[in-house]
Design a protein around this motif. Structure first.
Motif, PDB file in Angstrom:
ATOM      1  N   ASP A 129       0.842  -1.189   0.000  1.00  0.00           N
ATOM      2  CA  ASP A 129       0.000   0.000   0.000  1.00  0.00           C
ATOM      3  C   ASP A 129       0.878   1.240   0.000  1.00  0.00           C
ATOM      4  O   ASP A 129       1.921   1.268   0.646  1.00  0.00           O
ATOM      5  N   GLY A 130       0.482   2.243  -0.733  1.00  0.00           N
ATOM      6  CA  GLY A 130       1.203   3.513  -0.730  1.00  0.00           C
ATOM      7  C   GLY A 130       2.373   3.560  -1.686  1.00  0.00           C
ATOM      8  O   GLY A 130       2.657   2.603  -2.410  1.00  0.00           O
ATOM      9  N   HIS A 131       3.046   4.692  -1.675  1.00  0.00           N
ATOM     10  CA  HIS A 131       4.200   4.953  -2.528  1.00  0.00           C
ATOM     11  C   HIS A 131       5.351   5.370  -1.622  1.00  0.00           C
ATOM     12  O   HIS A 131       5.153   6.103  -0.654  1.00  0.00           O
ATOM     13  N   TRP A 132       6.563   4.923  -1.944  1.00  0.00           N
ATOM     14  CA  TRP A 132       7.719   5.098  -1.069  1.00  0.00           C
ATOM     15  C   TRP A 132       8.932   5.594  -1.835  1.00  0.00           C
ATOM     16  O   TRP A 132       9.088   5.293  -3.019  1.00  0.00           O
ATOM     17  N   LEU A 133       9.817   6.301  -1.134  1.00  0.00           N
ATOM     18  CA  LEU A 133      11.150   6.636  -1.625  1.00  0.00           C
ATOM     19  C   LEU A 133      12.138   5.853  -0.781  1.00  0.00           C
ATOM     20  O   LEU A 133      12.098   5.909   0.451  1.00  0.00           O
ATOM     21  N   MET A 134      13.017   5.108  -1.454  1.00  0.00           N
ATOM     22  CA  MET A 134      14.032   4.295  -0.786  1.00  0.00           C
ATOM     23  C   MET A 134      15.391   4.953  -1.018  1.00  0.00           C
ATOM     24  O   MET A 134      15.702   5.338  -2.141  1.00  0.00           O
ATOM     25  N   MET A 165      18.321   7.559  -4.588  1.00  0.00           N
ATOM     26  CA  MET A 165      17.018   7.082  -4.140  1.00  0.00           C
ATOM     27  C   MET A 165      16.261   6.452  -5.297  1.00  0.00           C
ATOM     28  O   MET A 165      16.594   6.660  -6.460  1.00  0.00           O
ATOM     29  N   MET A 166      15.251   5.680  -4.928  1.00  0.00           N
ATOM     30  CA  MET A 166      14.413   5.034  -5.915  1.00  0.00           C
ATOM     31  C   MET A 166      12.964   5.119  -5.439  1.00  0.00           C
ATOM     32  O   MET A 166      12.680   4.967  -4.256  1.00  0.00           O
ATOM     33  N   TYR A 167      12.067   5.365  -6.389  1.00  0.00           N
ATOM     34  CA  TYR A 167      10.638   5.438  -6.114  1.00  0.00           C
ATOM     35  C   TYR A 167      10.014   4.053  -6.276  1.00  0.00           C
ATOM     36  O   TYR A 167      10.268   3.367  -7.267  1.00  0.00           O
ATOM     37  N   LEU A 168       9.227   3.631  -5.290  1.00  0.00           N
ATOM     38  CA  LEU A 168       8.530   2.352  -5.368  1.00  0.00           C
ATOM     39  C   LEU A 168       7.025   2.567  -5.228  1.00  0.00           C
ATOM     40  O   LEU A 168       6.579   3.267  -4.323  1.00  0.00           O
ATOM     41  N   GLY A 204      18.292  -1.426 -11.809  1.00  0.00           N
ATOM     42  CA  GLY A 204      19.284  -0.432 -12.159  1.00  0.00           C
ATOM     43  C   GLY A 204      20.018   0.201 -10.997  1.00  0.00           C
ATOM     44  O   GLY A 204      20.784   1.141 -11.188  1.00  0.00           O
ATOM     45  N   MET A 205      19.815  -0.282  -9.779  1.00  0.00           N
ATOM     46  CA  MET A 205      20.533   0.265  -8.623  1.00  0.00           C
ATOM     47  C   MET A 205      21.856  -0.467  -8.478  1.00  0.00           C
ATOM     48  O   MET A 205      21.885  -1.696  -8.419  1.00  0.00           O
ATOM     49  N   MET A 233      13.957   4.830   4.300  1.00  0.00           N
ATOM     50  CA  MET A 233      12.815   4.948   3.411  1.00  0.00           C
ATOM     51  C   MET A 233      11.775   5.906   3.958  1.00  0.00           C
ATOM     52  O   MET A 233      11.607   6.034   5.154  1.00  0.00           O
ATOM     53  N   LYS A 234      11.110   6.620   3.028  1.00  0.00           N
ATOM     54  CA  LYS A 234      10.078   7.599   3.359  1.00  0.00           C
ATOM     55  C   LYS A 234       8.825   7.278   2.580  1.00  0.00           C
ATOM     56  O   LYS A 234       8.874   7.015   1.374  1.00  0.00           O
ATOM     57  N   ARG A 235       7.703   7.368   3.257  1.00  0.00           N
ATOM     58  CA  ARG A 235       6.430   7.183   2.582  1.00  0.00           C
ATOM     59  C   ARG A 235       5.995   8.514   1.974  1.00  0.00           C
ATOM     60  O   ARG A 235       6.086   9.562   2.614  1.00  0.00           O
ATOM     61  N   ILE A 236       5.541   8.476   0.735  1.00  0.00           N
ATOM     62  CA  ILE A 236       5.043   9.689   0.076  1.00  0.00           C
ATOM     63  C   ILE A 236       3.583   9.847   0.487  1.00  0.00           C
ATOM     64  O   ILE A 236       2.753   8.975   0.214  1.00  0.00           O
TER      65      ILE A 236
END
Length: 85
Positions: free
Chosen positions: A39-44, A54-57, A69-70, A78-81
């Protein structure tokens, strides 16, 4: 989101519902090499305290970050958007 210490959902795992600035300190995990975003969108981020590349998931299964590609294949914070325009 559920994070895993090793590729292909292996090793220690923990479930996150909010931001984590350092998985080593919070969960005693050495690495995060795969995840399942339910659930949700994250930045790692590659380094603790939201530093480095960082990568968007978005929701989905991520068995191996290197295949995406990392170069380092691991994440340490990690941060939740929460607000998308």
């Amino acid at each position: 989101m559920k994070i895993y210490e090793r590729e292909n959902f292996g090793g220690q795992s923990n479930e996150l519902m909010d931001d984590c600035d350092n998985i080593q300190e919070r969960y005693r995990m050495s690495d995060c090499m795969s995840s399942n975003v339910m659930d949700g969108h994250w930045l790692m981020y590659e380094q603790p305290h939201y530093r480095g590349r960082m990568m968007y998931l978005r929701p989905g299964e991520y068995r191996n970050f290197r295949d995406m590609g990392m170069s380092s294949n691991r994440f340490m914070s990690m941060k939740r958007i929460t607000d998308m325009c």
